[in-house]
Design a protein around this motif. Structure first.
Motif, PDB file in Angstrom:
ATOM      1  N   ARG A  99       8.076   2.915 -10.459  1.00  0.00           N
ATOM      2  CA  ARG A  99       7.316   1.773 -10.675  1.00  0.00           C
ATOM      3  C   ARG A  99       7.422   1.036  -9.539  1.00  0.00           C
ATOM      4  O   ARG A  99       8.026   1.034  -8.530  1.00  0.00           O
ATOM      5  CB  ARG A  99       8.093   1.049 -11.862  1.00  0.00           C
ATOM      6  CG  ARG A  99       9.646   0.613 -11.613  1.00  0.00           C
ATOM      7  CD  ARG A  99      10.058   0.012 -12.559  1.00  0.00           C
ATOM      8  NE  ARG A  99      11.525  -0.536 -12.538  1.00  0.00           N
ATOM      9  CZ  ARG A  99      12.310  -1.189 -13.458  1.00  0.00           C
ATOM     10  NH1 ARG A  99      11.680  -1.401 -14.513  1.00  0.00           N
ATOM     11  NH2 ARG A  99      13.458  -1.678 -13.043  1.00  0.00           N
ATOM     12  N   PHE A 100       6.438   0.021  -9.231  1.00  0.00           N
ATOM     13  CA  PHE A 100       6.313  -0.882  -8.223  1.00  0.00           C
ATOM     14  C   PHE A 100       7.266  -2.045  -8.097  1.00  0.00           C
ATOM     15  O   PHE A 100       7.431  -2.738  -9.160  1.00  0.00           O
ATOM     16  CB  PHE A 100       4.865  -1.271  -8.055  1.00  0.00           C
ATOM     17  CG  PHE A 100       4.478  -2.077  -6.940  1.00  0.00           C
ATOM     18  CD1 PHE A 100       3.692  -1.686  -5.969  1.00  0.00           C
ATOM     19  CD2 PHE A 100       4.682  -3.794  -6.958  1.00  0.00           C
ATOM     20  CE1 PHE A 100       3.349  -2.341  -4.915  1.00  0.00           C
ATOM     21  CE2 PHE A 100       4.092  -4.413  -6.143  1.00  0.00           C
ATOM     22  CZ  PHE A 100       3.609  -3.674  -4.959  1.00  0.00           C
ATOM     23  N   VAL A 101       7.823  -2.504  -7.083  1.00  0.00           N
ATOM     24  CA  VAL A 101       8.608  -3.582  -6.984  1.00  0.00           C
ATOM     25  C   VAL A 101       8.436  -4.584  -6.110  1.00  0.00           C
ATOM     26  O   VAL A 101       7.773  -4.258  -4.866  1.00  0.00           O
ATOM     27  CB  VAL A 101      10.343  -3.236  -6.854  1.00  0.00           C
ATOM     28  CG1 VAL A 101      11.326  -4.337  -6.581  1.00  0.00           C
ATOM     29  CG2 VAL A 101      10.569  -1.846  -7.525  1.00  0.00           C
ATOM     30  N   SER A 102       8.416  -5.838  -6.416  1.00  0.00           N
ATOM     31  CA  SER A 102       8.056  -7.039  -5.610  1.00  0.00           C
ATOM     32  C   SER A 102       9.464  -7.602  -5.254  1.00  0.00           C
ATOM     33  O   SER A 102      10.198  -8.024  -6.221  1.00  0.00           O
ATOM     34  CB  SER A 102       6.892  -8.066  -5.973  1.00  0.00           C
ATOM     35  OG  SER A 102       7.595  -8.601  -6.809  1.00  0.00           O
ATOM     36  N   ASP A 114       1.114  -1.273   0.035  1.00  0.00           N
ATOM     37  CA  ASP A 114       0.062   0.134  -0.136  1.00  0.00           C
ATOM     38  C   ASP A 114       0.778   1.291   0.015  1.00  0.00           C
ATOM     39  O   ASP A 114       0.737   2.187  -0.728  1.00  0.00           O
ATOM     40  CB  ASP A 114      -0.915   0.149   0.991  1.00  0.00           C
ATOM     41  CG  ASP A 114      -1.802  -1.312   1.270  1.00  0.00           C
ATOM     42  OD1 ASP A 114      -2.206  -1.742   0.310  1.00  0.00           O
ATOM     43  OD2 ASP A 114      -1.793  -1.700   2.385  1.00  0.00           O
ATOM     44  N   LEU A 115       1.739   1.117   0.839  1.00  0.00           N
ATOM     45  CA  LEU A 115       2.709   2.339   0.948  1.00  0.00           C
ATOM     46  C   LEU A 115       3.495   2.342  -0.386  1.00  0.00           C
ATOM     47  O   LEU A 115       3.870   3.645  -0.700  1.00  0.00           O
ATOM     48  CB  LEU A 115       3.860   2.242   2.294  1.00  0.00           C
ATOM     49  CG  LEU A 115       2.767   2.255   3.578  1.00  0.00           C
ATOM     50  CD1 LEU A 115       4.157   2.067   4.701  1.00  0.00           C
ATOM     51  CD2 LEU A 115       2.129   3.491   3.751  1.00  0.00           C
ATOM     52  N   ALA A 116       4.073   1.592  -1.034  1.00  0.00           N
ATOM     53  CA  ALA A 116       4.883   1.603  -2.307  1.00  0.00           C
ATOM     54  C   ALA A 116       3.931   2.255  -3.247  1.00  0.00           C
ATOM     55  O   ALA A 116       4.259   2.922  -4.186  1.00  0.00           O
ATOM     56  CB  ALA A 116       5.055  -0.064  -2.664  1.00  0.00           C
ATOM     57  N   VAL A 117       2.530   1.812  -3.566  1.00  0.00           N
ATOM     58  CA  VAL A 117       1.649   2.540  -4.377  1.00  0.00           C
ATOM     59  C   VAL A 117       1.503   3.899  -4.057  1.00  0.00           C
ATOM     60  O   VAL A 117       1.543   4.819  -4.982  1.00  0.00           O
ATOM     61  CB  VAL A 117       0.384   1.777  -4.314  1.00  0.00           C
ATOM     62  CG1 VAL A 117      -0.604   2.535  -5.237  1.00  0.00           C
ATOM     63  CG2 VAL A 117       0.442   0.473  -4.875  1.00  0.00           C
ATOM     64  N   LEU A 118       1.310   4.092  -2.969  1.00  0.00           N
ATOM     65  CA  LEU A 118       1.260   5.874  -2.546  1.00  0.00           C
ATOM     66  C   LEU A 118       2.498   6.375  -2.828  1.00  0.00           C
ATOM     67  O   LEU A 118       2.448   7.436  -3.396  1.00  0.00           O
ATOM     68  CB  LEU A 118       1.112   5.846  -0.845  1.00  0.00           C
ATOM     69  CG  LEU A 118       1.097   7.401  -0.443  1.00  0.00           C
ATOM     70  CD1 LEU A 118      -0.013   8.029  -1.189  1.00  0.00           C
ATOM     71  CD2 LEU A 118       1.043   7.124   1.115  1.00  0.00           C
TER      72      LEU A 118
END
Length: 280
Positions: A197-200, A180-184
């Motif tokens: 960009r989002f990283v997993s 959630d914080l990464a998307v924010l």
């Protein structure tokens, strides 16, 4: 530093289902910051066939397809990776402007357009971004300050399942999981023109936890520097404590396992991660 991980994910179905093609993004990236020494993946039931490919962001994905009906799908991955970046600021800015809003030159701007798209970002998040940048007009100062600000002011929660919240929801609740914080963080950066960009992946601190989960953070593209990681759930610039697996504009395109099934059955997921860190 070397990190070894064993990751098990099991999907159980109330009734026999037919697995549609599945995409597995569980192989860590091989880059200048991490060297993959060994990797294996076991999928049950065994796929009828599979192929490896580079996806839209250069992640190595395994696409697999199945014939038989099943009441369970098990995925176990194991790897050892050597981490190579100890200093997150190992660069010098030469001839590039990092003033906000960030600007990219010609072809690079076109290549990064989707990572900078803020049209979907809610007004509340746009205002939050502008307040965060009000006294930080340099991109590097802004990124470090934003990461620390989110870490200090948002409560961190554990949500093992479910898609990330939209950034406006995370902002209104002032709490969220790492994803959630990464998307924010991504959306706030995009408002200021910064490609994000989002990283997993995985985080070394999970080695000390009995309830380990995969981790999520953000990468931003800095002119003349490239993609660099920031983890707002830890308030830091990313170094060798984070093992990146997949990255994408949208979290769904960086999902570790993605696919559908047919058969009208409910599904249940169980997962565990074992991690060993050798600091040498």
């Amino acid at each position: 530093m070397k990190i070894s991980v064993e990751h098990s994910t099991v999907y159980r179905y109330d009734n026999a289902v037919h697995l549609e093609p599945q995409t597995f993004r569980l192989r860590p990236r091989m880059t200048n910051t991490q060297r993959l020494n060994a990797f294996e993946i076991q999928i049950t039931p065994a796929p009828t066939g599979s192929t490896e490919c580079l996806d839209q962001d250069g992640n190595l994905a395994l696409n697999a397809w199945f014939d038989a009906f099943t009441t369970e799908m098990s995925v176990i991955s194991r790897f050892t990776v050597e981490m190579l970046r100890e200093n997150p600021f190992d660069y010098v800015i030469i001839g590039e402007s990092l003033s906000l809003p960030l600007w990219y030159r010609g072809p690079l701007s076109a290549a990064l357009i989707s990572y900078r798209d803020s049209a979907h970002v809610a007004d509340s998040v746009q205002q939050y971004a502008k307040r965060a940048a009000s006294d930080r007009r340099n991109a590097l100062t802004f990124l470090s300050g934003l990461s620390g600000q989110i870490y200090r002011t948002f409560r961190r929660v554990i949500r093992p399942k479910g898609a990330p919240w939209q950034s406006a929801q995370t902002l209104s609740r002032m709490e969220g999981s790492c994803r959630d914080l990464a998307v924010l963080f991504c959306d706030v950066c995009r408002v200021m023109g910064i490609a994000a960009r989002f990283v997993s992946g995985y985080e070394c601190s999970s080695a000390r936890r009995s309830d380990s989960y995969m981790h999520a953070w953000t990468e931003v593209y800095l002119p003349g520097i490239g993609w660099r990681g920031y983890d707002p759930s830890r308030g830091i610039a990313v170094t060798n404590g984070h093992v990146a697996v997949a990255a994408a504009f949208d979290y769904d395109l960086a999902s570790p396992i993605a696919g559908l099934y047919t058969g009208g059955s409910e599904s249940h997921m169980d997962a565990w991660i074992r991690m060993v860190v050798d600091a040498e």
